[in-house]
Motif scaffolding. Structure first.
Motif, short mmCIF file in Angstrom:
data_model
loop_
_atom_site.label_atom_id
_atom_site.label_comp_id
_atom_site.label_asym_id
_atom_site.label_seq_id
_atom_site.Cartn_x
_atom_site.Cartn_y
_atom_site.Cartn_z
N LYS A 133 0.83 -1.21 0.00
CA LYS A 133 0.00 0.00 0.00
C LYS A 133 0.87 1.26 0.00
N ASN A 134 2.08 1.15 0.50
CA ASN A 134 2.98 2.29 0.60
C ASN A 134 4.06 2.32 -0.48
N GLY A 135 3.81 1.62 -1.59
CA GLY A 135 4.68 1.76 -2.75
C GLY A 135 5.78 0.73 -2.91
N PHE A 136 5.87 -0.25 -2.02
CA PHE A 136 6.87 -1.31 -2.18
C PHE A 136 6.33 -2.33 -3.18
N ILE A 137 7.22 -2.86 -4.00
CA ILE A 137 6.81 -3.89 -4.96
C ILE A 137 7.56 -5.19 -4.68
N SER A 138 6.88 -6.29 -4.87
CA SER A 138 7.48 -7.61 -4.63
C SER A 138 8.55 -7.89 -5.67
N ILE A 139 9.63 -8.48 -5.21
CA ILE A 139 10.71 -8.91 -6.09
C ILE A 139 11.15 -10.31 -5.68
N LYS A 140 11.90 -10.93 -6.55
CA LYS A 140 12.45 -12.26 -6.26
C LYS A 140 13.78 -12.13 -5.51
N LEU A 141 14.13 -13.15 -4.79
CA LEU A 141 15.40 -13.20 -4.06
C LEU A 141 16.57 -12.83 -4.97
N GLU A 142 16.54 -13.30 -6.20
CA GLU A 142 17.64 -13.06 -7.14
C GLU A 142 17.76 -11.59 -7.53
N GLN A 143 16.73 -10.80 -7.30
CA GLN A 143 16.75 -9.38 -7.67
C GLN A 143 17.33 -8.49 -6.57
N LEU A 144 17.62 -9.07 -5.42
CA LEU A 144 18.22 -8.29 -4.34
C LEU A 144 19.67 -7.99 -4.67
N PRO A 145 20.19 -6.85 -4.19
CA PRO A 145 21.62 -6.61 -4.37
C PRO A 145 22.42 -7.64 -3.57
N ALA A 146 23.60 -7.94 -4.03
CA ALA A 146 24.45 -8.94 -3.36
C ALA A 146 24.74 -8.55 -1.92
N SER A 147 24.73 -7.26 -1.62
CA SER A 147 25.05 -6.78 -0.27
C SER A 147 23.87 -6.86 0.69
N PHE A 148 22.68 -7.25 0.21
CA PHE A 148 21.51 -7.33 1.09
C PHE A 148 21.65 -8.51 2.04
N PRO A 149 21.55 -8.26 3.34
CA PRO A 149 21.70 -9.35 4.32
C PRO A 149 20.40 -10.14 4.49
N VAL A 150 20.28 -11.25 3.78
CA VAL A 150 19.08 -12.08 3.85
C VAL A 150 19.09 -12.85 5.18
N LEU A 151 17.99 -12.75 5.91
CA LEU A 151 17.85 -13.49 7.17
C LEU A 151 17.20 -14.84 6.89
N GLN A 152 17.42 -15.78 7.78
CA GLN A 152 16.88 -17.12 7.60
C GLN A 152 15.35 -17.10 7.48
N VAL A 153 14.68 -16.21 8.20
CA VAL A 153 13.21 -16.16 8.18
C VAL A 153 12.66 -15.43 6.96
N ASP A 154 13.51 -14.71 6.23
CA ASP A 154 13.06 -13.94 5.06
C ASP A 154 12.72 -14.86 3.89
N LYS A 155 11.47 -14.76 3.45
CA LYS A 155 11.02 -15.53 2.29
C LYS A 155 10.32 -14.65 1.27
N LYS A 156 9.89 -13.45 1.68
CA LYS A 156 9.24 -12.49 0.78
C LYS A 156 10.10 -11.25 0.74
N PHE A 157 10.32 -10.72 -0.47
CA PHE A 157 11.21 -9.57 -0.64
C PHE A 157 10.53 -8.48 -1.43
N CYS A 158 10.86 -7.24 -1.10
CA CYS A 158 10.26 -6.08 -1.74
C CYS A 158 11.31 -5.01 -1.94
N THR A 159 11.00 -4.07 -2.83
CA THR A 159 11.86 -2.91 -3.03
C THR A 159 10.99 -1.66 -3.15
N TYR A 160 11.59 -0.55 -2.82
CA TYR A 160 10.96 0.77 -2.96
C TYR A 160 11.98 1.67 -3.64
N LEU A 161 11.58 2.22 -4.78
CA LEU A 161 12.48 3.13 -5.49
C LEU A 161 12.25 4.54 -4.97
N VAL A 162 13.31 5.12 -4.40
CA VAL A 162 13.18 6.41 -3.71
C VAL A 162 13.08 7.55 -4.72
#
Length: 162
Positions: A133-162
């Motif tokens: 609702k606040n402008g984040f869009i769903s993305i796949k794990l592979e679309q995250l930057p390599a520097s993003f620290p994925v946590l074990q519980v993380d299964k859904k990912f989103c991005t917001y373009l500033v």
């Protein structure tokens, strides 16, 4: 009725911040995680308030009722982390989540950040709707930057373009 005040994190909020986050994780969502497994909770200033990152608390009548952080992951990108709101302060009456998110988004814009990424657990359905609702869009794990620290519980990912 007043609304919570958003404040930049200071050490005086350390215990309340950790207690709020752990209570929501462990009791409300039955996520088996301890304080020891989250060393960032014991070192918020060093972990989050570095580079373009920051951490905020929502305070209502001197009680911490919400948290949000932006972790600097380099390349003018941030990871949204530790967004938690006490159950009684969710929704349109107090607007705590919106106040926290708007503070973080304004910070990112002021810092000329290009994108914010987040990972969340599947059971946080209301959070998923809130982010979308606040402008984040769903993305796949592979679309995250390599520097993003994925946590074990993380299964859904989103991005917001500033």
């Amino acid at each position: 009725m007043s609304i919570p005040v958003i404040k930049e994190y200071a050490d005086e909020f350390q215990n309340e911040t950790a207690e709020l986050i752990l209570a929501i994780q462990q009791h409300e969502y039955q996520v088996a995680i301890t304080k020891e497994e989250q060393p960032d909770l014991l070192n918020i200033k060093e972990f989050y308030q570095a580079g373009n990152g920051n951490f905020w608390v929502a305070v209502y009548e001197r009680e911490v009722v919400g948290t949000i952080s932006l972790l600097d992951i380099g390349s003018q990108q941030l990871a949204l982390r530790k967004m938690f709101v006490k159950k009684e302060f969710r929704g349109p009456i107090f607007q705590t989540a919106s106040l926290l998110l708007n503070t973080a988004l304004k910070w990112a814009k002021d810092k000329s950040i290009s994108a914010i990424f987040l990972g969340t657990a599947p059971q946080f359905k209301a959070a998923h709707r809130f982010y979308e609702k606040n402008g984040f869009i769903s993305i796949k794990l592979e679309q995250l930057p390599a520097s993003f620290p994925v946590l074990q519980v993380d299964k859904k990912f989103c991005t917001y373009l500033v």
